[in-house]
Motif scaffolding. Structure first.
Motif, PDB file in Angstrom:
ATOM      1  N   THR A  45      27.790  20.624 -24.546  1.00 44.00           N
ATOM      2  CA  THR A  45      29.075  21.044 -24.141  1.00 44.00           C
ATOM      3  C   THR A  45      28.977  20.309 -22.472  1.00 44.00           C
ATOM      4  OG1 THR A  45      29.577  22.813 -25.371  1.00 44.00           O
ATOM      5  CG2 THR A  45      30.605  22.690 -23.273  1.00 44.00           C
ATOM      6  N   LEU A  46      30.158  19.688 -22.130  1.00 45.84           N
ATOM      7  CA  LEU A  46      30.280  19.303 -20.632  1.00 45.84           C
ATOM      8  C   LEU A  46      31.233  20.257 -20.240  1.00 45.84           C
ATOM      9  CD1 LEU A  46      30.582  15.311 -21.341  1.00 45.84           C
ATOM     10  CD2 LEU A  46      28.434  16.726 -20.956  1.00 45.84           C
ATOM     11  N   VAL A  47      30.857  20.635 -19.074  1.00 49.52           N
ATOM     12  CA  VAL A  47      31.510  21.554 -18.137  1.00 49.52           C
ATOM     13  C   VAL A  47      31.638  20.799 -16.712  1.00 49.52           C
ATOM     14  CG1 VAL A  47      32.028  23.675 -17.035  1.00 49.52           C
ATOM     15  CG2 VAL A  47      30.868  23.568 -19.535  1.00 49.52           C
ATOM     16  N   GLY A  48      32.878  20.592 -16.215  1.00 52.87           N
ATOM     17  CA  GLY A  48      32.934  19.946 -14.976  1.00 52.87           C
ATOM     18  C   GLY A  48      34.015  20.335 -14.127  1.00 52.87           C
ATOM     19  N   HIS A  49      34.143  20.151 -12.770  1.00 52.40           N
ATOM     20  CA  HIS A  49      35.067  20.617 -11.718  1.00 52.40           C
ATOM     21  C   HIS A  49      35.431  19.359 -11.279  1.00 52.40           C
ATOM     22  CE1 HIS A  49      35.975  21.914  -7.563  1.00 52.40           C
ATOM     23  NE2 HIS A  49      37.001  22.469  -8.306  1.00 52.40           N
ATOM     24  N   SER A  50      36.550  19.113 -10.859  1.00 50.47           N
ATOM     25  CA  SER A  50      37.216  18.246 -10.144  1.00 50.47           C
ATOM     26  C   SER A  50      36.907  16.624 -10.732  1.00 50.47           C
ATOM     27  CB  SER A  50      36.715  18.368  -8.570  1.00 50.47           C
ATOM     28  OG  SER A  50      37.481  17.378  -7.676  1.00 50.47           O
TER      29      SER A  50
ATOM     30  N   VAL B 105      34.836  21.133 -21.090  1.00 44.82           N
ATOM     31  CA  VAL B 105      35.572  21.888 -20.224  1.00 44.82           C
ATOM     32  C   VAL B 105      35.802  21.130 -18.834  1.00 44.82           C
ATOM     33  CG1 VAL B 105      35.868  24.274 -19.188  1.00 44.82           C
ATOM     34  CG2 VAL B 105      34.536  23.969 -20.995  1.00 44.82           C
ATOM     35  N   ALA B 106      37.055  20.968 -18.626  1.00 43.29           N
ATOM     36  CA  ALA B 106      37.476  20.495 -17.184  1.00 43.29           C
ATOM     37  C   ALA B 106      38.216  21.582 -16.331  1.00 43.29           C
ATOM     38  CB  ALA B 106      38.331  19.543 -17.583  1.00 43.29           C
ATOM     39  N   LEU B 107      37.717  21.621 -15.374  1.00 39.66           N
ATOM     40  CA  LEU B 107      38.051  22.765 -14.384  1.00 39.66           C
ATOM     41  C   LEU B 107      38.741  22.078 -13.343  1.00 39.66           C
ATOM     42  CD1 LEU B 107      34.935  24.964 -14.237  1.00 39.66           C
ATOM     43  CD2 LEU B 107      37.128  25.426 -15.737  1.00 39.66           C
ATOM     44  N   ASN B 108      39.939  22.263 -13.027  1.00 35.55           N
ATOM     45  CA  ASN B 108      40.870  21.428 -11.820  1.00 35.55           C
ATOM     46  C   ASN B 108      40.131  19.983 -11.843  1.00 35.55           C
ATOM     47  OD1 ASN B 108      42.047  23.793 -11.281  1.00 35.55           O
ATOM     48  ND2 ASN B 108      40.974  24.122  -9.315  1.00 35.55           N
ATOM     49  N   PRO B 109      40.505  19.449 -12.973  1.00 34.61           N
ATOM     50  CA  PRO B 109      40.065  17.971 -13.191  1.00 34.61           C
ATOM     51  C   PRO B 109      41.049  17.110 -12.120  1.00 34.61           C
ATOM     52  CG  PRO B 109      41.139  18.371 -15.029  1.00 34.61           C
ATOM     53  CD  PRO B 109      41.104  19.800 -14.419  1.00 34.61           C
ATOM     54  N   TRP B 110      40.203  16.352 -11.573  1.00 35.51           N
ATOM     55  CA  TRP B 110      41.317  15.079 -10.859  1.00 35.51           C
ATOM     56  C   TRP B 110      40.989  13.842 -11.753  1.00 35.51           C
ATOM     57  CZ3 TRP B 110      41.612  10.361  -9.032  1.00 35.51           C
ATOM     58  CH2 TRP B 110      42.367   9.973  -7.863  1.00 35.51           C
TER      59      TRP B 110
ATOM     60  N   ASP C  68      48.327  26.185  -8.079  1.00 36.31           N
ATOM     61  CA  ASP C  68      48.140  26.047  -6.598  1.00 36.31           C
ATOM     62  C   ASP C  68      47.207  25.064  -5.990  1.00 36.31           C
ATOM     63  OD1 ASP C  68      49.479  26.446  -4.186  1.00 36.31           O
ATOM     64  OD2 ASP C  68      48.514  28.173  -3.631  1.00 36.31           O
ATOM     65  N   ASP C  69      46.902  24.019  -7.092  1.00 38.44           N
ATOM     66  CA  ASP C  69      45.812  23.043  -6.509  1.00 38.44           C
ATOM     67  C   ASP C  69      46.444  22.033  -5.650  1.00 38.44           C
ATOM     68  OD1 ASP C  69      43.998  20.962  -6.364  1.00 38.44           O
ATOM     69  OD2 ASP C  69      43.147  21.106  -8.479  1.00 38.44           O
ATOM     70  N   ARG C  70      45.966  21.896  -4.428  1.00 36.47           N
ATOM     71  CA  ARG C  70      46.825  20.713  -3.644  1.00 36.47           C
ATOM     72  C   ARG C  70      46.049  19.543  -3.487  1.00 36.47           C
ATOM     73  NH1 ARG C  70      50.501  23.605  -0.479  1.00 36.47           N
ATOM     74  NH2 ARG C  70      51.142  25.409  -1.956  1.00 36.47           N
ATOM     75  N   VAL C  71      44.724  19.594  -4.322  1.00 36.58           N
ATOM     76  CA  VAL C  71      43.999  18.273  -4.082  1.00 36.58           C
ATOM     77  C   VAL C  71      44.161  17.383  -5.344  1.00 36.58           C
ATOM     78  CG1 VAL C  71      41.428  17.512  -3.986  1.00 36.58           C
ATOM     79  CG2 VAL C  71      42.382  19.366  -2.692  1.00 36.58           C
ATOM     80  N   ALA C  72      43.801  17.980  -6.560  1.00 35.84           N
ATOM     81  CA  ALA C  72      43.946  17.588  -8.011  1.00 35.84           C
ATOM     82  C   ALA C  72      45.217  18.022  -8.705  1.00 35.84           C
ATOM     83  CB  ALA C  72      42.930  17.863  -8.882  1.00 35.84           C
TER      84      ALA C  72
ATOM     85  N   GLY D  58      45.690  29.833  -8.585  1.00 36.54           N
ATOM     86  CA  GLY D  58      44.662  29.074  -8.315  1.00 36.54           C
ATOM     87  C   GLY D  58      44.556  27.734  -7.655  1.00 36.54           C
ATOM     88  N   LYS D  59      43.581  27.715  -6.560  1.00 37.13           N
ATOM     89  CA  LYS D  59      43.293  26.630  -5.723  1.00 37.13           C
ATOM     90  C   LYS D  59      42.404  25.827  -6.256  1.00 37.13           C
ATOM     91  CE  LYS D  59      45.359  28.984  -2.011  1.00 37.13           C
ATOM     92  NZ  LYS D  59      46.741  28.399  -1.966  1.00 37.13           N
ATOM     93  N   HIS D  60      41.965  24.413  -5.684  1.00 36.31           N
ATOM     94  CA  HIS D  60      41.211  23.742  -6.195  1.00 36.31           C
ATOM     95  C   HIS D  60      39.540  24.040  -5.930  1.00 36.31           C
ATOM     96  CE1 HIS D  60      40.067  19.613  -7.307  1.00 36.31           C
ATOM     97  NE2 HIS D  60      39.066  19.510  -6.692  1.00 36.31           N
ATOM     98  N   ALA D  61      39.034  24.751  -5.186  1.00 34.26           N
ATOM     99  CA  ALA D  61      37.870  25.062  -4.796  1.00 34.26           C
ATOM    100  C   ALA D  61      37.709  26.422  -6.027  1.00 34.26           C
ATOM    101  CB  ALA D  61      37.613  25.446  -3.470  1.00 34.26           C
ATOM    102  N   MET D  62      38.414  26.852  -6.581  1.00 32.09           N
ATOM    103  CA  MET D  62      38.394  27.856  -7.552  1.00 32.09           C
ATOM    104  C   MET D  62      37.769  29.145  -6.981  1.00 32.09           C
ATOM    105  SD  MET D  62      37.048  25.836 -10.893  1.00 32.09           S
ATOM    106  CE  MET D  62      35.341  25.528 -10.247  1.00 32.09           C
TER     107      MET D  62
END
Length: 225
Positions: A99-104, A123-128, A150-154, A181-185
């Motif tokens: 399983t792949l789990v990544g952020h941004s 799993v993609a958390l706030n993916p860009w 509320d993610d202002r980056v991605a 939720g914001k980008h940095a989690m």
């Protein structure tokens, strides 16, 4: 040639599967090497620890440190994921599910590498991501995208578009919108970390899912929390 590294969170001698945790982080001028102490890397430490608790010693949990920061077109984080999957196969055996789990940008890499042979879920958390990346072939895979509203980056609208497109080939795609939720989690971190851990344990080891993950795996595609 890669300068990527794998760090063990937990590594039992005979795991039933492997969770590969992928960090984000934008490019910086000067040194492009990834530092184990950069914030985007450190943010994935509690995610990996939460997954380790959820799998209860039945799966290995490894953190990938990419070759370089950001997304270098000549050698992307997807290349580093493929290298890491080769290392996992050598160490634990070629048939072990991953399983792949990544952020941004790590979430982007998780989605784009989800079609690799040994990968069963991502799993993609706030993916860009770019919307067109939803064209990736993830046939037979189960995918969870978790994005803060509320993610202002991605932009969440991009990942929502990707989710719709991935559903054309995936076995299952779930999209969870995290209120506030914001980008940095950092805000509502328990939600982000918990969903990643529960989805990993369910799709990698067959654990009985509950709550939001149970709803997603039962076929509910869009959930707000």
């Amino acid at each position: 040639m890669t300068h990527a590294r794998l760090l063990d969170t937990v590594a039992p001698s005979a795991p039933r599967g492997v969770a590969l945790v992928l960090h984000g982080g934008a490019a910086r001028r000067g040194s492009m090497r990834v530092s184990p102490t950069q914030l985007s890397v450190l943010r994935m430490v509690p995610v990996a620890a939460r997954i380790a608790r959820a799998v209860r010693g039945e799966a290995a949990v490894l953190r990938l440190l990419n070759s370089t920061r950001g997304w270098d077109a000549t050698h992307t984080p997807v290349d580093d994921v493929r290298w890491a999957l080769g290392q996992v196969a050598e160490r634990f055996g070629p048939d072990l599910p991953v399983t792949l789990v990544g952020h941004s940008l790590g979430g982007r890499a998780a989605l784009l590498a989800a079609g690799e042979h040994s990968v069963v879920s991502a799993v993609a958390l706030n993916p860009w991501v770019y919307p067109e990346e939803g064209r990736a072939d993830v046939s037979g895979r189960r995918v969870l995208i978790v994005h803060g509203d509320d993610d202002r980056v991605a932009p969440a609208r991009r990942s929502a578009s990707v989710a719709c497109n991935l559903a054309r080939t995936a076995e299952l795609v779930g999209y969870v919108s995290v209120s506030g939720g914001k980008h940095a989690m950092l805000r509502r971190s328990d939600v982000f970390d918990g969903l990643a851990a529960q989805f990993t344990a369910a799709t990698l080891l067959g654990r009985e899912p509950t709550g939001v993950v149970g709803r997603v795996l039962a076929g509910e595609q869009w959930v707000e929390v």
